[in-house]
Design a protein around this motif. Structure first.
Motif, short mmCIF file in Angstrom:
data_model
loop_
_atom_site.label_atom_id
_atom_site.label_comp_id
_atom_site.label_asym_id
_atom_site.label_seq_id
_atom_site.Cartn_x
_atom_site.Cartn_y
_atom_site.Cartn_z
N ILE A 1 -1.72 -13.53 -4.48
CA ILE A 1 -1.91 -12.09 -5.27
C ILE A 1 -1.14 -10.53 -5.28
CG2 ILE A 1 -3.79 -10.65 -4.91
CD1 ILE A 1 -6.08 -13.03 -3.86
N ILE A 2 -0.65 -11.14 -3.58
CA ILE A 2 0.37 -9.36 -3.44
C ILE A 2 1.69 -9.82 -4.14
CG2 ILE A 2 2.14 -8.38 -1.40
CD1 ILE A 2 -0.70 -8.19 -1.04
N LYS A 3 2.14 -11.10 -4.81
CA LYS A 3 3.57 -11.07 -5.18
C LYS A 3 2.94 -10.73 -6.64
CE LYS A 3 6.01 -15.10 -3.75
NZ LYS A 3 6.51 -16.24 -3.74
N LEU A 4 1.51 -11.17 -7.30
CA LEU A 4 0.97 -10.70 -9.21
C LEU A 4 1.37 -9.19 -8.85
CD1 LEU A 4 0.85 -12.34 -10.93
CD2 LEU A 4 -1.77 -11.95 -10.19
N LYS A 5 0.61 -8.69 -7.73
CA LYS A 5 0.78 -7.13 -8.09
C LYS A 5 1.80 -5.72 -7.67
CE LYS A 5 -3.79 -7.61 -8.57
NZ LYS A 5 -4.37 -6.45 -9.15
N GLN A 6 2.35 -6.84 -6.26
CA GLN A 6 3.93 -6.17 -6.99
C GLN A 6 4.70 -5.72 -7.75
OE1 GLN A 6 6.07 -8.61 -3.57
NE2 GLN A 6 7.61 -6.51 -3.24
N HIS B 1 10.69 5.21 -5.04
CA HIS B 1 9.81 4.50 -5.04
C HIS B 1 10.86 3.09 -4.11
CE1 HIS B 1 7.17 6.91 -6.94
NE2 HIS B 1 8.00 6.54 -7.94
N PRO B 2 10.50 3.56 -3.20
CA PRO B 2 11.58 2.02 -2.32
C PRO B 2 10.64 1.21 -2.61
CG PRO B 2 10.47 4.02 -0.80
CD PRO B 2 10.85 4.62 -1.52
N ALA C 1 3.47 -1.64 -0.58
CA ALA C 1 2.44 -0.77 0.05
C ALA C 1 1.26 -0.68 -0.98
CB ALA C 1 2.55 0.41 1.01
N GLU C 2 2.18 -0.27 -1.68
CA GLU C 2 1.12 -0.23 -3.36
C GLU C 2 0.91 -1.41 -4.23
OE1 GLU C 2 -0.20 3.04 -4.83
OE2 GLU C 2 -1.15 1.30 -6.55
N ALA C 3 1.15 -2.60 -3.74
CA ALA C 3 0.77 -3.74 -4.12
C ALA C 3 -0.34 -4.13 -3.25
CB ALA C 3 1.27 -4.63 -4.40
N TYR C 4 -0.62 -4.28 -1.73
CA TYR C 4 -1.59 -4.08 -0.75
C TYR C 4 -2.42 -3.11 -0.82
CZ TYR C 4 1.20 -7.35 2.03
OH TYR C 4 1.11 -8.46 3.23
N MET C 5 -2.24 -2.00 -1.53
CA MET C 5 -3.58 -1.02 -1.57
C MET C 5 -4.24 -1.77 -3.14
SD MET C 5 -3.88 1.94 -0.36
CE MET C 5 -3.44 3.66 -1.73
#
Lengths: 134, 202
Positions: free
Chosen positions: B77-82, B136-137, B143-147
């Protein structure tokens, strides 16, 4: 109480039903099968009844009893349910892995696992009560 | 069925029980070999002495396996959101001096570049550098992906916590039964010794 005319109309209308048409309706309908599958005890399923008996015998031996008791059967039933639940959980994850893994698929995964957990919690409780432990 | 799992189960597992334990429900790229290795390690640790403890041990294995599976979903999920965040940032920060070119990039290229970011390490490096130059490092992307994934990660973490709690309860139960069996064994051996002594005294 419904009149004969109303009953006839109900029957006519029911014959027109061909099941769920929308994708969400079909998903819900699939959920029904899963729910009812687990709601029926393993002892009422002819395919599983023999498994329950075999497992109850093994449990009886482990508890140093001379024959299979009601408690052994309760433990075996709960255990068979736990094994069934794990198989269903695996199939839920398998379906999710094969999906587009969209937010809708994720919500469906959470919802199905939440429902499944109710059955798992009950199976663990039944086994615990039967064995008088944890 | 993996021979390694059956072989592992045959060491000490009551014969009739093997059929109930030998078919783990696996998913996707999970392999029976990995499961068998996992199973053997936990069996070596918990050392089940009877059928009931073997069933408990199987629970511990399956709960631990479930935690592993949930973590894999979480990572996915994190990878997808990233990837989603990268795509959105590429769209939002595109050079708008040529509006037509920027529009074409937003519609067609941003998603493709995000796809490359996810699959090609060289493209990832180049896009990371580009986004970092625009403020946007990679840490901000993560962090945005986690959010964005927070709700799903939260649901997964709750399930993991539940598995952990059940696992701990079952391990305690195995220990309790082991202690009980050891006590019974000690009592039985004491009775045998007492009987031998009383026979000798007669």
């Amino acid at each position: 109480m419904a009149s004969d005319r109303q009953l006839a109309a109900n029957r006519r209308n029911a014959r027109k039903s061909t099941g769920p048409a929308s994708e969400s309706g079909k998903q819900r309908s699939r959920g029904n099968a899963l729910r009812h599958g687990l709601a029926i005890g393993a002892d009422r399923d002819p395919l599983l009844r023999a498994d329950v008996e075999r497992l109850a015998q093994i449990i009886s031996q482990a508890r140093n009893e001379s024959g299979v008791t009601v408690t052994d059967r309760h433990v075996a039933l709960a255990e068979i349910d736990l094994l069934r639940i794990r198989k269903i959980r695996a199939s839920i994850f398998e379906a999710f892995n094969k999906s587009a893994q969209s937010p809708a698929n994720l919500n469906q995964l959470h919802e199905q696992l939440r429902k499944l957990d109710r059955y798992e919690r009950r199976a663990f409780s039944r086994r615990r009560r039967a064995l008088g432990s944890h | 069925m993996s021979r390694s799992l059956v072989k592992g189960l045959r060491i000490g597992c009551p014969a009739g029980l093997v059929e109930f334990l030998e078919n783990p429900p696996l998913v996707g790229d999970e392999t029976v070999e990995d499961y068998a290795k996992f199973f053997r390690a936990i069996v070596a640790d918990l050392n089940p002495v009877d059928a009931i403890n073997w069933l408990y041990t199987r629970d511990v294995v399956d709960l631990a396996w479930q935690i592993r599976r949930e973590r894999a979903v979480s990572v996915g999920i994190i990878k997808l959101k990233q990837k989603e965040v990268v795509r959105d940032l590429l769209k939002a920060t595109v050079d708008a001096s040529d509006p037509a070119k920027a529009a074409v990039f937003r519609i067609f290229s941003a998603a493709n570049e995000a796809e490359s970011w996810a699959s090609d390490p060289a493209a990832r490096k180049e896009i990371d550098a580009r986004l970092a130059a625009r403020g946007h490092p990679p840490s901000a992307v993560l962090a945005e992906a986690y959010m964005r994934a927070a709700r799903h990660i939260d649901a997964i973490e709750k399930r993991i916590a539940l598995c952990e709690a059940r696992k701990v309860a079952i391990v305690r139960e195995i220990e309790r039964r082991d202690a009980m069996l050891a006590r019974d064994l000690a009592a039985a051996s004491a009775e045998v010794i007492d009987a031998e002594f009383s026979e000798a005294a007669e």
